[in-house]
Design a protein around this motif. Structure first.
Motif, PDB file in Angstrom:
ATOM      1  N   LEU A 167       0.959  -1.119   0.054  1.00  0.00           N
ATOM      2  CA  LEU A 167      -0.195   0.051  -0.027  1.00  0.00           C
ATOM      3  C   LEU A 167       0.770   1.371   0.196  1.00  0.00           C
ATOM      4  O   LEU A 167       0.521   2.092  -0.694  1.00  0.00           O
ATOM      5  CB  LEU A 167      -0.778  -0.064   1.118  1.00  0.00           C
ATOM      6  CG  LEU A 167      -1.963  -1.037   1.347  1.00  0.00           C
ATOM      7  CD1 LEU A 167      -2.867  -1.156   2.609  1.00  0.00           C
ATOM      8  CD2 LEU A 167      -2.960  -1.044   0.144  1.00  0.00           C
ATOM      9  N   SER A 168       1.927   1.204   0.813  1.00  0.00           N
ATOM     10  CA  SER A 168       2.861   2.350   0.846  1.00  0.00           C
ATOM     11  C   SER A 168       3.661   2.497  -0.743  1.00  0.00           C
ATOM     12  O   SER A 168       3.697   3.921  -1.049  1.00  0.00           O
ATOM     13  CB  SER A 168       3.840   2.051   2.068  1.00  0.00           C
ATOM     14  OG  SER A 168       4.669   1.206   1.805  1.00  0.00           O
ATOM     15  N   ILE A 169       3.902   1.439  -1.216  1.00  0.00           N
ATOM     16  CA  ILE A 169       4.513   1.561  -2.448  1.00  0.00           C
ATOM     17  C   ILE A 169       3.547   2.210  -3.380  1.00  0.00           C
ATOM     18  O   ILE A 169       3.915   2.983  -4.287  1.00  0.00           O
ATOM     19  CB  ILE A 169       4.968   0.366  -2.966  1.00  0.00           C
ATOM     20  CG1 ILE A 169       6.080  -0.308  -2.106  1.00  0.00           C
ATOM     21  CG2 ILE A 169       5.207   0.267  -4.574  1.00  0.00           C
ATOM     22  CD1 ILE A 169       6.535  -1.824  -2.770  1.00  0.00           C
ATOM     23  N   GLU A 170       2.366   1.731  -3.438  1.00  0.00           N
ATOM     24  CA  GLU A 170       1.295   2.527  -4.398  1.00  0.00           C
ATOM     25  C   GLU A 170       1.092   3.913  -4.024  1.00  0.00           C
ATOM     26  O   GLU A 170       0.971   4.877  -5.148  1.00  0.00           O
ATOM     27  CB  GLU A 170       0.184   1.523  -4.235  1.00  0.00           C
ATOM     28  CG  GLU A 170      -1.070   1.842  -5.476  1.00  0.00           C
ATOM     29  CD  GLU A 170      -2.037   0.624  -5.243  1.00  0.00           C
ATOM     30  OE1 GLU A 170      -3.011   0.940  -6.027  1.00  0.00           O
ATOM     31  OE2 GLU A 170      -1.764  -0.406  -4.789  1.00  0.00           O
ATOM     32  N   LEU A 193       4.915   6.444   3.961  1.00  0.00           N
ATOM     33  CA  LEU A 193       6.092   6.211   4.753  1.00  0.00           C
ATOM     34  C   LEU A 193       5.382   5.350   6.187  1.00  0.00           C
ATOM     35  O   LEU A 193       5.832   4.485   6.849  1.00  0.00           O
ATOM     36  CB  LEU A 193       7.167   7.166   5.301  1.00  0.00           C
ATOM     37  CG  LEU A 193       7.817   7.825   4.360  1.00  0.00           C
ATOM     38  CD1 LEU A 193       8.462   9.025   4.853  1.00  0.00           C
ATOM     39  CD2 LEU A 193       8.930   6.724   3.669  1.00  0.00           C
ATOM     40  N   VAL A 194       4.226   6.002   6.582  1.00  0.00           N
ATOM     41  CA  VAL A 194       3.592   5.648   7.918  1.00  0.00           C
ATOM     42  C   VAL A 194       2.931   4.232   7.712  1.00  0.00           C
ATOM     43  O   VAL A 194       3.105   3.546   8.558  1.00  0.00           O
ATOM     44  CB  VAL A 194       2.302   6.609   8.247  1.00  0.00           C
ATOM     45  CG1 VAL A 194       1.347   5.906   8.954  1.00  0.00           C
ATOM     46  CG2 VAL A 194       2.978   8.037   8.738  1.00  0.00           C
ATOM     47  N   LEU A 195       2.441   3.788   6.587  1.00  0.00           N
ATOM     48  CA  LEU A 195       1.633   2.531   6.198  1.00  0.00           C
ATOM     49  C   LEU A 195       2.769   1.546   6.427  1.00  0.00           C
ATOM     50  O   LEU A 195       2.641   0.517   6.941  1.00  0.00           O
ATOM     51  CB  LEU A 195       1.273   2.567   5.021  1.00  0.00           C
ATOM     52  CG  LEU A 195      -0.210   2.852   4.809  1.00  0.00           C
ATOM     53  CD1 LEU A 195      -0.557   3.151   3.300  1.00  0.00           C
ATOM     54  CD2 LEU A 195      -1.157   2.125   5.425  1.00  0.00           C
ATOM     55  N   MET A 196       4.286   1.695   6.171  1.00  0.00           N
ATOM     56  CA  MET A 196       5.082   0.806   6.095  1.00  0.00           C
ATOM     57  C   MET A 196       5.499   0.435   7.786  1.00  0.00           C
ATOM     58  O   MET A 196       5.485  -0.755   8.278  1.00  0.00           O
ATOM     59  CB  MET A 196       6.489   1.159   5.356  1.00  0.00           C
ATOM     60  CG  MET A 196       6.348   1.077   3.907  1.00  0.00           C
ATOM     61  SD  MET A 196       8.107   1.775   3.108  1.00  0.00           S
ATOM     62  CE  MET A 196       8.766   0.296   3.456  1.00  0.00           C
ATOM     63  N   GLY A 197       5.428   1.650   8.457  1.00  0.00           N
ATOM     64  CA  GLY A 197       5.761   1.474   9.988  1.00  0.00           C
ATOM     65  C   GLY A 197       4.734   0.845  10.690  1.00  0.00           C
ATOM     66  O   GLY A 197       4.900  -0.145  11.483  1.00  0.00           O
TER      67      GLY A 197
END
Length: 380
Positions: free
Chosen positions: A46-49, A340-344
């Protein structure tokens, strides 16, 4: 080309995209969850997208101006279709990444192109007043079509988890071809001033109001990202619900969003915009706290709808107040923060639980409320 034909093409493009967006929204998390890649990698995808959409947004407007806005809309829909095909056949993380690249590129190329095409066609006909009648009707028809499509998805899920996405792929394929071959195109004027884009970016970041709003938006991004990442997963993983419940929830959410706009309009007759923004932030924080404690499916569904209602009110208020304070370019920084937040968050969920991250969301939403009151409201 007649005004009636212009309106028909515009209706077709936006109706198709709106319906497909709702199909994807009701299907994507169940497909990802069923693939077995885990919540950590789901958050990375999702963060990549999000990040790729941000990257592709910059050149997409110039591309549409150069090749034609209607053509850009058609190509965007076709590339999005390829992304959906890759998405439903994905068996591993790398293929999901390829799907994310295609979906982001398609969405970016499509974004804003049909609206620009429609505006220029009506302007050429000296018929811009048409929009005052057509756009409200289009919104109403879109809502009705999307509700019908979501009802179909509810039935399709009983047969196959990918059947709704196959419907979306078929819609995109047909409409992309029709958009490409029917009607005439229009083009934009591309400025050739060297360095003008960089100077504009620098000027935006140097604006003190932008910096304050960017700080607030980055805080608000965290609770919103928590909700986007987890609300469907909680239904699927914790409450062990069938995927069909998500399309039913999407219908309810559409109704709640529509109601939130009307409620906001009524409340603005009695209270200030900033007062209502603070109230919605407080409600969002409170809902996050309650989600950490809930274990009943019915109560959880009610909290999801309450969160969406408060979010709908906030978005309506943001359109009225927030975007008057600074140009819309601040959304780019928010999109980067969201990626960035989604990855964390994915890493935190993997090492804690789907409910624990709502404590983080509640705390950060409280910080956003405090920040708004002390750094933004006083500057009004």
């Amino acid at each position: 080309m007649t005004i009636k034909k212009i309106n028909a093409i515009y209706f077709l493009i936006l109706l198709a995209y709106g319906a497909v967006d709702k199909i994807y929204g009701s299907s994507f998390m169940e497909i990802l969850y069923s693939s077995g890649i885990g919540v950590g990698l789901i958050s990375v995808l999702l963060s990549i997208e999000d990040f790729l959409l941000l990257v592709f947004e910059f050149p997409s407007g110039m591309i549409a101006d150069r090749i034609g806005r209607k053509k850009a809309s058609a190509i965007g829909l076709f590339v999005l279709m390829l992304g959906y095909i890759a998405f439903i056949v994905s068996k591993n993380f790398l293929v999901f990444v390829v799907a994310a690249i295609l979906k982001s590129a398609g969405n970016a190329l499509f974004s804003g192109s049909p609206q620009s095409w429609y505006y220029e066609e009506l302007k050429e006909k000296d018929a811009l007043k048409e929009r005052e009648t057509i756009i409200p009707v289009l919104r109403g028809v879109m809502n009705a079509v999307c509700i019908g499509v979501l009802l179909l998805c509810t039935m399709f899920f009983a047969a196959s988890r990918t059947l709704p996405m196959l419907l979306a792929i078929a819609i995109l394929g047909v409409v992309s071809v029709v958009t490409l071959v029917v009607g005439k195109d229009n083009y934009g004027t591309i400025r050739e001033e060297n360095g003008s884009g960089w100077k504009e970016v620098v000027s935006i970041f140097s604006h003190p109001v932008f910096r304050r709003l960017a700080g607030f938006n980055m805080l608000f991004t965290i609770p919103y990202a928590v909700f986007i990442l987890t609300w469907q997963l909680i239904l699927l993983e914790h409450f062990h619900q069938n995927a069909s419940i998500i399309s039913s929830m999407m219908i309810a959410i559409m109704g709640v969003f529509a109601l939130a706009s009307f409620v906001t309009t009524a409340l603005l007759k009695r209270w200030k915009q900033t007062t209502l923004i603070k109230a919605t932030l407080a409600v969002l924080a409170g809902v996050c706290v309650l989600v950490t404690q809930v274990r009943s499916l019915g109560v959880y569904i009610a909290l999801v709808l309450l969160f969406e209602g408060a979010l709908g009110m906030y978005m309506t208020l943001e359109d009225i107040w927030m975007q008057e304070q600074i140009p819309s370019e601040n959304r780019a920084l928010t999109a980067l923060a969201n990626a960035l937040v989604l990855m964390g968050l994915g890493w935190i969920v993997q090492h804690t639980s789907l409910f624990f991250v709502y404590w983080i969301a509640a705390i950060v939403e409280g910080m956003a409320l405090f920040y708004f009151k002390n750094r933004l409201e006083e500057k009004e």
